[in-house]
Design a protein around this motif. Structure first.
Motif, PDB file in Angstrom:
ATOM      1  N   GLY A   4       0.659 -34.805 -10.276  1.00 13.38           N
ATOM      2  CA  GLY A   4      -0.234 -36.371 -10.712  1.00 13.38           C
ATOM      3  C   GLY A   4      -0.944 -36.184 -10.544  1.00 13.38           C
ATOM      4  N   SER A   5      -1.511 -36.202  -9.323  1.00  7.95           N
ATOM      5  CA  SER A   5      -2.838 -36.270  -8.721  1.00  7.95           C
ATOM      6  C   SER A   5      -3.646 -36.112 -10.396  1.00  7.95           C
ATOM      7  N   ILE A   6      -4.765 -36.874 -10.459  1.00 12.74           N
ATOM      8  CA  ILE A   6      -5.992 -36.411 -11.830  1.00 12.74           C
ATOM      9  C   ILE A   6      -7.688 -36.574 -10.985  1.00 12.74           C
ATOM     10  N   LYS A   7      -7.735 -35.271 -11.672  1.00 13.30           N
ATOM     11  CA  LYS A   7      -9.456 -34.908 -11.716  1.00 13.30           C
ATOM     12  C   LYS A   7     -10.206 -34.966 -12.609  1.00 13.30           C
ATOM     13  N   ILE A   8     -11.425 -35.436 -13.259  1.00 13.38           N
ATOM     14  CA  ILE A   8     -12.118 -35.620 -13.830  1.00 13.38           C
ATOM     15  C   ILE A   8     -13.393 -34.969 -13.497  1.00 13.38           C
ATOM     16  N   ASN A   9     -13.737 -33.854 -14.312  1.00 13.62           N
ATOM     17  CA  ASN A   9     -15.046 -33.019 -13.434  1.00 13.62           C
ATOM     18  C   ASN A   9     -15.157 -32.653 -12.405  1.00 13.62           C
ATOM     19  N   GLY A  10     -14.071 -32.783 -12.021  1.00 11.90           N
ATOM     20  CA  GLY A  10     -14.086 -32.630 -10.378  1.00 11.90           C
ATOM     21  C   GLY A  10     -13.577 -34.148  -9.868  1.00 11.90           C
ATOM     22  N   LYS A  11     -13.949 -34.991  -9.611  1.00 10.77           N
ATOM     23  CA  LYS A  11     -13.348 -36.392  -9.495  1.00 10.77           C
ATOM     24  C   LYS A  11     -12.088 -36.755  -9.667  1.00 10.77           C
ATOM     25  N   SER A  12     -11.727 -37.553  -8.286  1.00 11.32           N
ATOM     26  CA  SER A  12     -10.222 -37.815  -8.857  1.00 11.32           C
ATOM     27  C   SER A  12     -10.502 -38.999  -9.537  1.00 11.32           C
ATOM     28  N   VAL A  13      -9.323 -39.693  -9.938  1.00  8.54           N
ATOM     29  CA  VAL A  13      -9.082 -40.623 -10.503  1.00  8.54           C
ATOM     30  C   VAL A  13      -8.076 -41.806  -9.683  1.00  8.54           C
ATOM     31  N   ASP A  14      -8.754 -42.935  -9.241  1.00 12.22           N
ATOM     32  CA  ASP A  14      -7.759 -43.389  -8.123  1.00 12.22           C
ATOM     33  C   ASP A  14      -7.492 -44.910  -9.296  1.00 12.22           C
ATOM     34  N   LYS A  15      -7.752 -45.237 -10.529  1.00 12.02           N
ATOM     35  CA  LYS A  15      -6.634 -46.303 -11.114  1.00 12.02           C
ATOM     36  C   LYS A  15      -6.675 -45.545 -12.402  1.00 12.02           C
ATOM     37  N   ILE A  16      -5.990 -46.237 -13.196  1.00  7.61           N
ATOM     38  CA  ILE A  16      -5.840 -46.228 -14.971  1.00  7.61           C
ATOM     39  C   ILE A  16      -5.290 -47.701 -15.242  1.00  7.61           C
ATOM     40  N   LEU A  17      -6.330 -47.848 -16.139  1.00  8.73           N
ATOM     41  CA  LEU A  17      -5.858 -49.049 -17.259  1.00  8.73           C
ATOM     42  C   LEU A  17      -4.469 -49.062 -18.448  1.00  8.73           C
TER      43      LEU A  17
END
Length: 926
Positions: A162-175
C-alpha cells in the motif's frame, strides 16, 4: 515456479501477436497574446470510442510537449487544458509513428478570472503547486477503492503493502477533505473508501498545518494526497469484520466500523491474534489498517504505527488491540479530532547468541542462552484542536497521554572463552521486572499573519512530563576461573523512580524583504530538560529471608540532571514555485548541571557555546525534475551520565565510569539528491550523503585477564561515513492491458569508526556495496508478478596489525505473485529467499519462506473466504548476523512455525445514496 515461468512465456507469446502500434505526438504551446510559451499546461489523449484516458503530459518551460505510447486504435482525441484559457481539442489520425503538430495557440477564456480554475474535462490540472486528478477520467472496476484508482493514475505507483509514490516521491500523508482520517494512516483511507465517493485527488508537497497557513514551501521530498469527497457522498457507515482459525490453535480476528456524517467522523477498530502480528493480524493490518503514515514491523510481533506500538516482544506473540478516532468541525473556526488506542501483548522467546569479540591484543568469545516472557499493556489518548479565529490567525493544541504497564521474566546463561576456547568465566542471571510509565505532553502553536506579503509571527510551546516506576528483582552468579578463581553472587531488589520533564518554547518572526519570495526569519528557542533518577538497591538477607530496608549505596544512585539550552538564530531565504533555498545560522548557549544526592563530590556544572548553521537548496525546474542540496553543522553534548566520574558496578562483568573532561562533539552532515521522473513511469535518481564527527564520544574499554571489562568514555576524531546510490526505472507498455516496469540500482558506502581497547586506539573501515534489480509485470485484471533480487557485500578492515579483516555477503530474493483466476477467485504468493554464507556453523545459512493465500468473493463481493498457508516449506528462521567495529554476533530466536488458516471477512458500506453493496477494500488475505 514452473507455473510462473509458463505464464511468462504465454504473455510473451501473446505480445508477439499484439496489434498495438507505437506513436509519438509532439508540439509547442503558445499563448494568444504575445505568442509566449505556456508552461505546465495539461496535454492528454483519450480514446475515441469510450473517452478513457490513454496518457498525458505537462508542457515544459518552452511550452513543448511529447506524448509517447502504444495503442491499436486508428484515431485518438487530443485535449490541451490550461488555467485561464479555452480547452483545445483535435482528433488525430494515427497513420504515422511520429506526428508533429508544431505550434498550437491557446485562446484566452473571456470567462476566466484570476485565481479561478475553469472547469474542463481535463484528467489532470496543475493549480499553483497542486496536481489535481479528476477521478471521473480514469476507468476502474465497478467496486474500486481509492487504492485501485491510484494504480490507474499516470505517474503513481502503489506496491503490495500500500506504499504510494507519485512521480518518484513517497506519499507520507493522506487527507479527506483536508482532514486526517484515523491518524493519517494512508492505507486505512485508500483501502476503505470507495472511488465513487471521491470527485478529485489533489497532490501537493507535504506541509504542516502552520506551514500551509503561512504560505511556506514545506517538504519538497514527500507528497500529501487530499481526497475531495462528492457533496452527496459524505454520509453513511462503512467497515469490515473478519476472523480466522488455523492449525496449532492459531487464530485472528479484526473489525472496523466508520460513521461519516458530513464533517463529523467516528471510527472504531479492534483485533487480536496469536500469529506474531499487531492486534489486527497478518491479513487485516495490511488490508484493513495497512502501512500507516509511519509503520515499522520488527518481525517479532511489534508493529509501530504512527508512533503507537501494537503487539511486541521477540518469539511467539499474542496481541489484542482496540482503538477509536473522532473528528468534527465545530463551526467554521474550530475543528477537533481525538483518538484512543489500547494494545496488549504476551510473548515468549528463547534466544541463542554467539559473539566473537575483536580487540587489539586479544580475541575472545561469548556464548549465551536466554528465555524471556513479556506482558505489555499500553493506553494512548491523543487530541488535536485547530482554531482559526480569523483569516490571519491559526492556533493548534495537541495534548497526549500515554500509560504503559509491563512485566517481564527472564533467565539467562552466558559463557566467556579466551582465544583458545578455554572457559574463563560463566554467569547465570534471573530477573523479574515490573514497569509502570506515565507520559503527558502538550504541543501548542500559533501563527499570526501580517499583511499580504508573507510576514508572520509563530510561537510554539511544548511540555513533556514522563514518570517511570520500576521494580526489579535481580539474582545473578558469576564464576571466574584461571589464576584468580572466585564467585560473585548478587541477590537484590532494585527500585527505580525516574522523572523527566521538558519545557520548550520558540518564537519565529518572518520579515519579507522583496515581495513574498525573499525573506529573513528571526528565531529564538528555549529548552529546559530536568531528569531525576533514584535507583535504590536492597540486598537479600538470607537469614531473615527478606530484603534489607537499608539501601546498598555502592549499587544505588540518586541524582538530578538539568540541561538548559538557549539558541537565537537567523535565516535568510528565497522561495518561489521552482526554487526554495536558505542559509541559517544558530548560536547555542548550553548549561549542564548534575546534583548527586548520594555522592556530592560528583556534583557537576558545565557550560558550552557553539555556532551552528544550515544551508538548503531545492530546485524543481519542471514538475518531473528536482535537485536537492542540504548541509548542516551541529553541536551536541554527551549524556550527562557520561560526564559523571561515578563508577557503576551494577553489571559484575562491566564496570562503567564517566569522564568529566569530555568535550562537545561537532557533526557535519551533507546530502544531495537528484530525481527525474515522467508520468510514463521512467525515472532516474541519484543521491549522496556524508557524515563527519569531531570529538565523537566513544567507549574506551579495558579487558582484564578474566574477561571482565572496565569502561569509560573519551573523545575521538576521524569518524565519518559516505554513502551513495544510483537507481533507474523503465516502464514498457506492451498494450492497453499489459505493462512491464524494470528497475534497479547500485549503492555503496564507506564507514570509518574508532575504538579503544586497553589504551590502544584503532579504526575500523567498513566498505559496503549493494546491487538490486527487480521487475513488475501487470496484466490488468489477470495477474501481477514482482521478482526482486538484492546482493550486499561488506568488507571490514582494521588499521592495527594483527587484526584480520572480515568480509560478509548476503543474497536476498523476493517473488510476489497475484493471479486472478476469475473475478471472484484470487491467489497471492509471497516467496522470500535469504542466503548468508558467513553465518557461524550451527546457525541456518539459507532459507526459503513462502506464504500463500487463496481468496474467494461471496455475497455479491461483500464477503470473502480465505485460505492462508504460512511457511509452506517449513524453513522460517530468525537467525541474524550483526557486525560492528569490535564484534561479530550471530543470534537466533524462537520463530513462528508452519500453520494453515481459514478465514472469512465481510464488508459493509452505505456511503452516499448509491453506495449499495461492495465499495470497500479488496478482501484481506486471511
Amino acid at each position: 515456479m514452473k507455473k510462473i515461468l509458463i505464464i511468462v512465456v504465454i504473455m510473451l507469446t501473446t505480445h508477439a501477436y499484439s496489434q498495438s502500434q507505437s506513436f509519438k505526438i509532439s508540439g509547442k504551446l503558445l499563448s494568444e497574446e504575445g505568442n509566449t510559451p505556456l508552461e505546465s499546461a495539461t496535454v492528454y489523449l483519450e480514446r475515441v470510442k469510450d473517452s478513457s484516458m490513454v496518457t498525458y503530459t505537462i508542457t515544459d518551460r518552452n511550452g513543448g510537449f511529447e506524448l509517447v505510447d502504444k495503442i491499436a486504435d486508428k484515431e485518438i482525441n487530443l485535449f490541451i487544458s490550461f488555467v485561464g484559457y479555452e480547452t483545445y481539442f483535435k482528433t488525430i489520425q494515427l497513420d504515422s509513428p511520429e506526428i508533429k503538430l508544431g505550434a498550437i495557440t491557446l485562446r484566452t477564456d473571456s470567462n476566466a478570472l484570476d485565481e479561478v480554475i475553469v472547469k474542463s474535462a481535463a484528467p489532470v490540472v496543475i493549480k499553483q503547486d497542486t496536481l489535481e486528478f479528476n477521478t471521473a477520467s480514469f476507468k476502474t472496476k465497478k467496486d474500486a477503492n481509492i487504492e485501485d484508482l491510484l494504480r490507474e493514475l499516470p505517474g503513481v505507483e502503489v506496491d503490495e503493502n500500500g506504499s504510494i509514490k507519485i512521480n518518484g516521491k513517497s506519499v507520507d500523508k493522506i487527507l479527506v477533505d483536508g482532514k486526517p482520517f484515523f491518524g493519517s494512516d494512508p492505507t486505512i483511507t485508500t483501502r476503505n473508501l470507495n472511488k465513487d465517493i471521491i470527485s478529485k485527488i489533489q497532490v501537493s508537497d507535504t506541509k504542516s498545518d502552520a506551514e500551509a497557513f503561512a504560505g511556506e514551501t514545506g517538504n519538497q521530498t514527500s507528497k500529501t494526497i487530499n481526497l475531495v469527497m462528492k457533496e452527496d457522498k459524505n454520509k453513511g457507515i462503512f467497515g469490515r469484520v473478519a476472523g480466522g482459525v488455523g492449525t496449532d490453535d492459531r487464530y485472528e480476528y479484526a473489525g472496523m466500523f466508520n460513521l461519516f456524517k458530513g464533517d463529523q467522523r467516528l471510527s472504531i477498530l479492534a483485533g487480536g491474534n496469536n500469529i506474531n502480528q499487531s492486534g489486527f493480524s497478518y491479513g487485516e493490518i495490511s488490508k484493513m489498517l495497512g502501512g500507516a503514515n509511519s509503520m515499522v514491523s520488527y518481525g517479532n510481533g511489534t508493529v509501530i504505527i504512527d508512533g503507537r506500538s501494537f503487539g511486541g516482544g521477540q518469539g511467539i506473540t499474542t496481541s489484542r488491540s482496540s482503538g477509536a478516532n473522532y473528528a468534527d468541525d465545530l463551526g467554521k473556526k474550530l475543528d477537533i479530532s481525538a483518538n484512543y488506542f489500547n494494545s496488549k501483548s504476551d510473548s515468549e522467546n528463547e534466544s541463542i547468541t554467539e559473539r566473537e569479540n575483536i580487540f587489539t591484543d586479544r580475541t575472545f568469545f561469548n556464548d549465551s542462552q536466554s528465555k524471556t516472557i513479556n506482558e505489555t499493556d499500553t493506553h494512548d489518548l491523543g487530541m488535536e484542536v485547530r482554531i482559526k479565529p480569523d483569516s490571519m490567525l491559526f492556533i493548534s493544541v495537541k495534548p497526549k497521554l500515554t500509560y504503559i504497564n509491563s512485566e517481564s521474566i527472564g533467565d539467562a546463561n552466558e559463557q566467556s572463552y579466551n582465544a583458545s576456547r578455554v572457559l574463563t568465566n560463566e554467569s547465570t542471571t534471573g530477573t523479574y521486572v515490573d514497569n509502570e510509565t506515565k507520559n503527558f505532553s502538550n504541543d501548542i502553536s500559533f501563527t499570526k499573519r501580517f499583511g499580504s506579503k508573507g510576514s508572520f509571527l509563530r510561537g510554539n510551546f511544548y511540555v513533556d512530563d514522563k514518570t517511570s516506576l520500576i521494580d526489579n528483582y535481580f539474582n545473578s552468579e558469576v564464576v571466574y576461573y584461571g589464576d584468580n578463581p572466585r564467585t560473585v553472587e548478587r541477590n537484590q531488589y532494585r527500585k527505580t523512580d525516574d522523572n523527566s520533564n521538558t519545557t520548550y518554547w520558540s518564537l519565529t518572526y518572518r520579515l519579507p524583504l522583496i515581495g513574498k519570495e525573499f525573506y529573513l526569519d528571526f528565531n529564538y528557542e528555549y529548552r529546559n530538560t530536568i531528569a531525576k533518577r533514584r535507583f535504590s538497591s536492597f540486598d537479600y538477607d538470607a537469614v531473615a529471608e527478606e530484603f534489607e530496608t537499608d539501601i546498598n549505596e555502592d549499587f544505588s544512585t540518586d541524582f538530578k540532571n538539568t540541561n538548559l539550552l538557549n539558541s537565537p538564530s537567523a535565516k535568510l531565504g528565497y522561495q518561489d514555485k521552482k526554487l526554495n533555498t536558505y542559509v541559517m545560522a544558530k548560536y547555542l548557549f548550553r548549561d549542564l548541571e548534575n546534583i548527586d544526592y548520594l555522592r556530592p563530590n560528583f556534583n557537576l556544572k558545565r557550560s558550552f557555546e557553539a555556532l551552528t548553521g544550515t544551508t538548503y537548496l531545492s530546485y524543481r525546474p519542471t514538475p518531473q525534475k528536482m535537485v536537492y542540496l542540504y548541509y548542516n553543522v551541529n553541536n551536541s553534548v554527551p549524556d550527562i551520565s557520561r560526564f559523571q566520574a561515578f563508577s557503576d558496578i551494577t553489571d559484575p562483568l562491566n564496570t562503567v565510569t564517566g569522564n568529566p573532561l569530555l568535550k562537545p562533539s561537532t557533526t557535519h552532515n551533507f546530502y544531495t539528491y537528484y530525481n527525474i521522473y515522467n508520468p510514463n513511469g521512467n525515472g532516474f535518481s541519484l543521491y549522496m550523503s556524508s557524515f563527519m564527527e569531531d570529538n565523537a564520544v566513544v567507549a574506551k574499554q579495558t579487558i582484564n585477564d578474566d574477561l571482565s571489562r572496565e569502561t569509560t568514555y573519551v573523545n575521538a576524531k576521524g569518524i565519518y561515513r559516505v554513502n551513495g546510490d544510483v537507481s533507474l526505472s523503465r516502464k514498457i507498455k506492451i498494450d492497453s492491458l499489459r505493462t512491464v516496469q524494470i528497475y534497479g540500482g547500485i549503492g555503496g558506502g564507506i564507514n570509518r569508526s574508532v575504538n579503544f581497547n586497553n589504551d590502544v586506539q584503532f579504526a575500523n573501515l567498513a566498505k559496503t556495496t549493494s546491487v538490486n534489480i527487480g521487475a513488475r509485470f501487470v496484466w490488468k485484471d489477470v495477474m501481477e508478478l514482482r521478482p526482486y533480487y538484492t546482493l550486499s557485500y561488506t568488507k571490514n578492515t582494521f588499521n592495527f596489525e594483527g587484526l584480520e579483516g572480515r568480509d560478509f555477503t548476503n543474497h536476498r530474493i523476493r517473488i510476489f505473485n497475484l493471479v486472478n483466476f476469475t473475478k471472484k477467485l484470487e491467489w497471492q504468493n509471497d516467496i522470500n529467499f535469504n542466503y548468508n554464507p558467513n553465518v557461524a556453523d550451527g546457525f541456518q545459512k539459507s532459507s526459503w519462506f513462502w506464504n500463500s493465500t487463496l481468496s474467494y468473493s461471496v455475497l455479491k463481493d461483500q464477503g470473502t473466504i480465505t485460505l492462508k498457508a504460512f511457511d509452506l516449506l517449513k524453513q522460517n528462521t530468525n537467525a541474524t548476523r550483526v557486525v560492528n567495529q569490535n564484534f561479530v554476533q550471530d543470534q537466533q530466536n524462537t520463530v513462528l512455525r508452519q500453520y494453515f488458516m481459514i478465514g472469512f471477512s465481510w464488508k459493509f458500506n452505505s456511503l452516499g445514496a448509491n453506495a449499495g453493496q461492495g465499495g470497500m477494500a479488496p478482501p484481506p488475505p486471511m
